[in-house]
Design a protein around this motif. Structure first.
Motif: not given
Lengths: 104, 104
Positions: A1, A3, A6-7, A9-11, A13
């Motif tokens: 994956m 960056i 992953w970002r 996914r963070i958004d 979360i």
């Protein structure tokens, strides 16, 4: 994956965190109203320590226990501010409707 | 609902928050590793501002926008600490395995 993946996914979360933090705040407001009705103080250190002990015990990592504790200290602090603000509103509403009373 | 009922609900929410905060931290660690591989700095203010703008925009209340912002500033701060710690570990591992290098 990447960056960016992953970002994203963070958004996602963060949206869940926003919903849960506000749901938690609503519960704290209800507790604040109940405390106000029962004449109990907003700050109840035994309960706050219980919460912090719970979250440290349940923390699986990778956040350190000290980190999760610091975060929940802030979450509890914001809940307490909200409870206090709501109590002042309730008091102001009672003052306006029912009887003259000095504001604490 | 009694104070105890609301508190049980908060305890349930806290378990979900612990899980999400740690899932978020795992994503931040992955991003930190990727940044390290690409030689990018841990602190990327444009991305942090984007996150804070997102959470303020998505906040439905009752938490004030300023409150949700403060909470996410702390969440981001803990993520950054974790990324930094992981980068130092990676650097130390590389130093031990491959080549002598001065630590930054």
């Amino acid at each position: 994956m990447s960056i960016d993946d992953w970002r994203r996914r963070i958004d996602e979360i963060d949206l869940k965190l926003i919903a849960l933090l506000n749901e938690r705040a609503r519960c704290a407001l209800e507790i604040g109203r109940e405390k106000h009705l029962q004449g109990l103080p907003v700050y109840q250190p035994a309960r706050e320590n219980e919460i912090l002990a719970n979250v440290e015990r349940e923390n699986p990592g990778p956040l350190a226990d000290t980190a999760i504790r610091r975060l929940f200290e802030r979450i509890i602090d914001e809940a307490r501010s909200l409870e206090r603000a709501a109590q002042h509103e309730d008091t102001a509403a009672v003052q306006a409707k029912e009887r003259p009373k000095t504001r604490s």
